[in-house]
Structures are given as structure tokens and as C-alpha cells.
Design an enzyme around this catalytic site. Structure first.
Site, PDB file in Angstrom:
ATOM      1  NE  ARG A 221      -3.779  -2.165   2.344  1.00  0.00           N
ATOM      2  CZ  ARG A 221      -3.999  -3.061   3.296  1.00  0.00           C
ATOM      3  NH1 ARG A 221      -3.355  -2.981   4.451  1.00  0.00           N
ATOM      4  NH2 ARG A 221      -4.858  -4.029   3.127  1.00  0.00           N
ATOM      5  CG  PHE A 237     -11.118  -7.159  -6.627  1.00  0.00           C
ATOM      6  CD1 PHE A 237     -12.088  -8.148  -6.646  1.00  0.00           C
ATOM      7  CD2 PHE A 237     -10.474  -6.822  -7.814  1.00  0.00           C
ATOM      8  CE1 PHE A 237     -12.401  -8.819  -7.835  1.00  0.00           C
ATOM      9  CE2 PHE A 237     -10.784  -7.471  -9.000  1.00  0.00           C
ATOM     10  CZ  PHE A 237     -11.743  -8.474  -9.015  1.00  0.00           C
ATOM     11  CG  ASP A 260     -15.414  -5.317  -2.354  1.00  0.00           C
ATOM     12  OD1 ASP A 260     -14.179  -5.462  -2.208  1.00  0.00           O
ATOM     13  OD2 ASP A 260     -16.238  -6.202  -2.044  1.00  0.00           O
ATOM     14  CG  ASN A 288     -18.860  -9.206 -11.040  1.00  0.00           C
ATOM     15  OD1 ASN A 288     -17.723  -8.982 -11.463  1.00  0.00           O
ATOM     16  ND2 ASN A 288     -19.365 -10.415 -10.959  1.00  0.00           N
ATOM     17  CG  ASP A 309      -5.749  -7.067  -3.212  1.00  0.00           C
ATOM     18  OD1 ASP A 309      -5.254  -8.183  -3.472  1.00  0.00           O
ATOM     19  OD2 ASP A 309      -5.796  -6.594  -2.057  1.00  0.00           O
ATOM     20  CB  CYS A 349      -3.646 -13.278  -1.973  1.00  0.00           C
ATOM     21  SG  CYS A 349      -5.398 -13.555  -2.239  1.00  0.00           S
TER      22      CYS A 349
HETATM   23  N1  SAH Z   1      -7.622  -4.659  -1.473  1.00  0.00           N
HETATM   24  C1  SAH Z   1      -8.190  -5.042  -0.201  1.00  0.00           C
HETATM   25  C2  SAH Z   1      -8.386  -6.529  -0.025  1.00  0.00           C
HETATM   26  C3  SAH Z   1      -9.214  -7.192  -1.087  1.00  0.00           C
HETATM   27  S1  SAH Z   1      -9.933  -8.704  -0.575  1.00  0.00           S
HETATM   28  C4  SAH Z   1      -7.347  -4.483   0.914  1.00  0.00           C
HETATM   29  O1  SAH Z   1      -6.296  -3.907   0.661  1.00  0.00           O
HETATM   30  O2  SAH Z   1      -7.743  -4.629   2.071  1.00  0.00           O
HETATM   31  C5  SAH Z   1     -10.917  -9.106  -1.969  1.00  0.00           C
HETATM   32  C6  SAH Z   1     -12.199  -8.317  -2.097  1.00  0.00           C
HETATM   33  O3  SAH Z   1     -12.792  -8.647  -3.344  1.00  0.00           O
HETATM   34  C7  SAH Z   1     -13.263  -8.590  -1.048  1.00  0.00           C
HETATM   35  O4  SAH Z   1     -13.606  -7.395  -0.422  1.00  0.00           O
HETATM   36  C8  SAH Z   1     -14.466  -9.147  -1.835  1.00  0.00           C
HETATM   37  O5  SAH Z   1     -15.709  -8.669  -1.352  1.00  0.00           O
HETATM   38  C9  SAH Z   1     -14.199  -8.593  -3.199  1.00  0.00           C
HETATM   39  N2  SAH Z   1     -14.734  -9.325  -4.353  1.00  0.00           N
HETATM   40  C10 SAH Z   1     -14.681 -10.643  -4.608  1.00  0.00           C
HETATM   41  N3  SAH Z   1     -15.195 -10.921  -5.823  1.00  0.00           N
HETATM   42  C11 SAH Z   1     -15.584  -9.732  -6.368  1.00  0.00           C
HETATM   43  C12 SAH Z   1     -16.169  -9.353  -7.615  1.00  0.00           C
HETATM   44  N4  SAH Z   1     -16.435 -10.246  -8.566  1.00  0.00           N
HETATM   45  N5  SAH Z   1     -16.428  -8.050  -7.822  1.00  0.00           N
HETATM   46  C13 SAH Z   1     -16.157  -7.139  -6.856  1.00  0.00           C
HETATM   47  N6  SAH Z   1     -15.579  -7.434  -5.686  1.00  0.00           N
HETATM   48  C14 SAH Z   1     -15.298  -8.722  -5.429  1.00  0.00           C
END
Ligand code: SAH
Length: 428
Positions: A221, A237, A260, A288, A309, A349
Site C-alpha cells: 500500500r 476489490f 467491491d 461485480n 486485488d 494472493c
Molecule cells: N484490497 C483489499 C483486499 C481485497 S480482498 C485491501 O487492501 O484490504 C478481496 C475483495 O474482493 C473482497 O472485499 C471481496 O468482497 C471482493 N470481491 C470478490 N469478488 C468480487 C467481484 N467479482 N467483484 C467485486 N468485488 C469482489
């Protein structure tokens, strides 16, 4: 104690402490070990390698916990390792000076297989300063030692609460059904505020994903901050705003769009933006990512910086190909909404996706889109998520920052299997 004999020529990694003994490496078992009980691991000639936990329901049949010279596998040994894990974060890394949320115990990386503990110290609200510990247990054998470990945590850190969050992985792969539980004190029933690198985040340790916050991305970050100044940023995400909030607070981003599919996470991100006083440059969308990127790609909406992410997409080795295709799709679509010369920040990840799988996938995206990807940063999980060699499997997080130089409009990328029909000057 039951004895587990490793097949001829398969014992080498275990002598050096590799902790995962898969069923295929086992020659024979003497005795009838109960799932979760301690067994002695021997090479095929019967020489003792060490002791570990048996689980006949897991692909990882034995988790090697203690080599012979490290002593008996008992509470005392694990408590000593817990102390060393805490010392590493508090004395050696001094993490508490820059973050009120970090990982205290990282499973095999701290020689405590199947145990993860994250620490959350509240940074605002009525119970400011309270320390909450959140654990996940993913090895059956570890459960027997939890009382001793919890007692040591209480004695040493005086936490306001210790909560256990059930792990879906453990239930499926290890056959251990554990429910969410509060083992000590009173866990907060509302979201709490924590600080990382001078940014306030709201997270929920009882209802959030994993233990509530992704502390593994702390260094990454920070690494993207130089690239966001004055830029329109997409944090796709975003969860509770891990990347987007620091981009606004310290990076000087012109705007961040938080995207998200979890409305709950977005509410916390929104709350974070308000707490940091950056709400006027932030927008939030519950959708999505793939669908939104498709739409914007068609509409021509562009960003100066795109961060993706996604959650873990490969849970088992057999899902690797499928997962890589999905990573490819996400990144290709991310590039589709990036301005020429824009910055792509991208992550995986999934432990089963290697560094080279990840870079190969990204270079395929570059080739297919006709873009030039200029690698600016390579990152991984923070040092509070250590890797204990030779257990390279616990290195799971991959982070890359690229500047993306786009081809001119209408450019058709070269294809090794012959140019597509629509290529200019190629239809005879
Ligand atoms: N970048 C964040 C962590 C991401 S975790 C950080 O730094 O804390 C992954 C995220 O993706 C979750 O919040 C989950 O709700 C979201 N997610 C999963 N599939 C998704 C999709 N198809 N569209 C949007 N968000 C999604």
C-alpha cells in the site's frame, strides 16, 4: 506413539524441516494414530526425524512440528515459539510504532503450523487502546494446545478479547469443524478503527473476511503512493479501502473510486474515508468488478491508476489453469480502462500461483493487448507474514506495479499463430 515411515529417498526435505508430509511420501504407519494426535516421523530405515500431527483426513497427512533436536512436541515448546513470534513483531520489527493492526503469528512461518493470530489495537472510539486478538486454526493437532497458548497471550499482552474465526479451508481440507468463538474477554460487536501507516481503517473482526483486515498488504500500500498524485484512481476489490484510502490521505490522488461486491465492506470503506477527512474525493460502488470493467471498456471511461486485488482464486493445485485464466481476464479488463502511460497495480494472493506464473500471465496480457508493461515494483507479503525456509509454500502474496504504454488506436497485436483476419493489409 505411532510411527510414520517416509518412503525411501523422500525424507530429505523433512530432515531440513519442511513441515508438510503428503500422503504420497508415506511408506507405512506403525500403530493406529488418532486424527490430531502426535506421531513420530521416521525415515524408511527407522531413524527419527521429528514429531508432528497426524491427520488421516488431510492431504497433509503429517504436519512436522518439531525436529528431533528441537525437543518434544508439547505446550512448552509451542508457548516458547509463541513468545518468539511476539518478540519478532514487537522488539525486532517494532510494528506497533507504525501499525495498530498486524499479524502476530503466521503459522508455519513462525513454526506454529495451522495457527494464525492477528492483533488489532483500537485507534478510536469509546474503547480506544483496547487490544483484540483474532485467531484462525487450520490444523487439527493445534487445537489441543490452544488453552496453553491462549493463557500465554493473556499473560503477556493483556488483550481485551481473543476471538477465533472459523476457517472454511480447515473445515473442507482438514475435516475440523470449528465455530466462531470468543475465548477471552468481550469481543467488540461493532466495527473497530485501526491505524496503518497513518491511515484510519474501519474493520469488523467478528463479521469481516478472514480475521477482518488484510495486514499482509501494508508495505505494498505504501509502495504505490508515489504514483497516484493528482491521478484518478480505481481501487477494484477494495474491501475496506486498503489501497484507496492511503492514496487519498498520503498520495494526493485527485479521486478514488472504490469498487467491491460486498456492500458491508464498502460501508466500512466509506466510514474510513470520512474518518480520514477525504470523503469528498471518494466515490463508492457496490458491483461485480468484471462487469463494471466491461461496461467502462465499452464506454471509454479511463483512469490514471487502476488497482486490482482479487480474492484468492486458486485454492487447489488442480484449479491453477482456471485461476490463471481468471487473473488474465481481470488484468486485461483493468488495462482496458487505463490511460496511456497509466499505472497498473496488480496482485495475487493464491499460494499455488508462483511468481513466474503470475509474471507470465501478465506478460501474456501485455502481448494480447499490444501494450508495453514497464515493471516498477515487485512486492510480497509483509515481514509479519514470514516464510520459514524450506517451506516456500507460505510465500503467497505477489504484488506488481507497472506503467502501461498503450498502442495506437486500432493497432492489431502480432499473433504467433498467424495474424487475425482483420489485420490491416493482410486480407490479400
Ligand atoms: N484490497 C483489499 C483486499 C481485497 S480482498 C485491501 O487492501 O484490504 C478481496 C475483495 O474482493 C473482497 O472485499 C471481496 O468482497 C471482493 N470481491 C470478490 N469478488 C468480487 C467481484 N467479482 N467483484 C467485486 N468485488 C469482489
Amino acid at each position: 506413539m505411532a510411527k510414520v515411515f517416509v518412503q525411501p529417498r523422500k525424507a530429505r526435505p523433512f530432515w531440513f524441516g519442511h513441515p508438510w508430509v503428503f500422503s504420497g511420501a508415506i511408506d507405512r504407519v506403525k500403530g493406529d494414530p488418532r486424527d490430531g494426535s502426535v506421531v513420530e516421523l521416521c525415515d524408511h530405515e527407522g531413524k527419527t526425524i521429528g514429531s508432528g500431527w497426524w491427520n488421516g483426513r488431510s492431504q497433509i497427512r503429517v504436519r512436522l512440528v518439531a525436529l528431533a533436536h528441537e525437543g518434544a512436541l508439547d505446550d512448552a515448546l509451542l508457548v516458547k515459539r509463541l513468545d518468539r513470534a511476539i518478540d519478532l513483531r514487537l522488539d525486532a520489527m517494532r510494528l506497533q510504532e507504525t501499525a495498530s493492526v498486524f499479524r502476530l503469528v503466521h503459522s508455519e512461518g513462525d513454526l506454529l503450523p495451522g495457527l494464525v493470530i492477528d492483533a488489532y489495537r483500537e485507534a478510536a472510539g469509546e474503547t480506544e487502546g483496547a487490544l483484540h486478538l483474532v485467531m484462525q486454526v487450520t490444523a487439527l493437532g493445534m487445537t489441543a494446545h490452544l488453552p496453553a497458548l491462549i493463557a500465554r497471550l493473556v499473560e503477556r499482552l493483556a488483550p481485551a478479547s481473543i476471538t477465533e474465526r472459523a476457517s472454511g479451508y480447515a473445515a473442507e481440507e482438514e475435516g475440523i469443524a470449528r465455530a466462531d468463538a470468543v475465548h477471552h474477554g468481550d469481543a467488540p460487536v461493532h466495527p473497530i478503527c485501526v491505524v496503518e501507516n497513518g491511515v484510519r481503517y474501519w474493520c469488523d473482526i467478528r463479521a469481516g473476511q478472514k480475521t477482518g483486515f488484510f495486514a499482509d498488504q501494508r508495505d505494498n500500500r505504501r509502495a504505490v503512493l508515489p504514483y497516484v498524485k493528482g491521478k484518478s484512481v480505481l481501487d477494484a476489490f477494495c474491501y475496506v479501502g486498503g489501497f484507496g484510502l492511503p492514496a487519498l490521505v498520503h498520495g494526493g490522488a485527485a479521486s478514488v473510486h472504490f469498487l467491491d461486491s460486498s456492500g458491508f465492506a464498502l460501508e466500512l470503506a466509506q466510514r474510513g474515508a470520512a474518518s480520514n477527512g477525504v470523503a469528498e474525493r471518494a466515490t463508492f460502488e457496490d458491483a461485480n468488478v468484471l462487469r463494471v470493467l466491461d461496461r467502462w471498456g465499452r464506454e471509454g471511461r479511463m483512469f490514471g491508476v487502476v488497482m486490482v486485488d482479487p480474492p484468492k482464486l486458486v485454492h487447489r493445485r488442480m484449479e491453477l489453469e482456471k485461476g490463471l485464466r481468471l487473473y488474465h481476464e481481470i488484468n486485461r479488463k483493468a488495462v482496458g480502462v487505463l490511460e496511456d502511460g497509466g499505472i497498473l497495480v496488480t496482485h495475487s494472493c493464491s499460494q499455488h500461483v508462483s511468481e513466474s506464473d503470475f509474471e507470465h500471465m501478465l506478460s501474456t496480457v501485455a502481448k494480447e493487448t499490444g501494450c508495453r508493461f514497464q515493471l516498477l515494483h515487485r512486492g510480497t507479503q509483509g515481514a509479519d507474514h514470514p516464510v520459514m525456509l524450506p517451506h516456500d509454500e507460505s510465500r503467497y502474496l505477489k504484488s506488481r506495479v507497472f506503467r502501461v504504454v498503450k498502442p495506437p488506436e486500432g493497432f492489431v497485436p502480432f499473433r504467433p499463430d498467424g495474424p487475425p483476419r482483420s489485420a490491416p493489409g493482410n486480407d490479400g
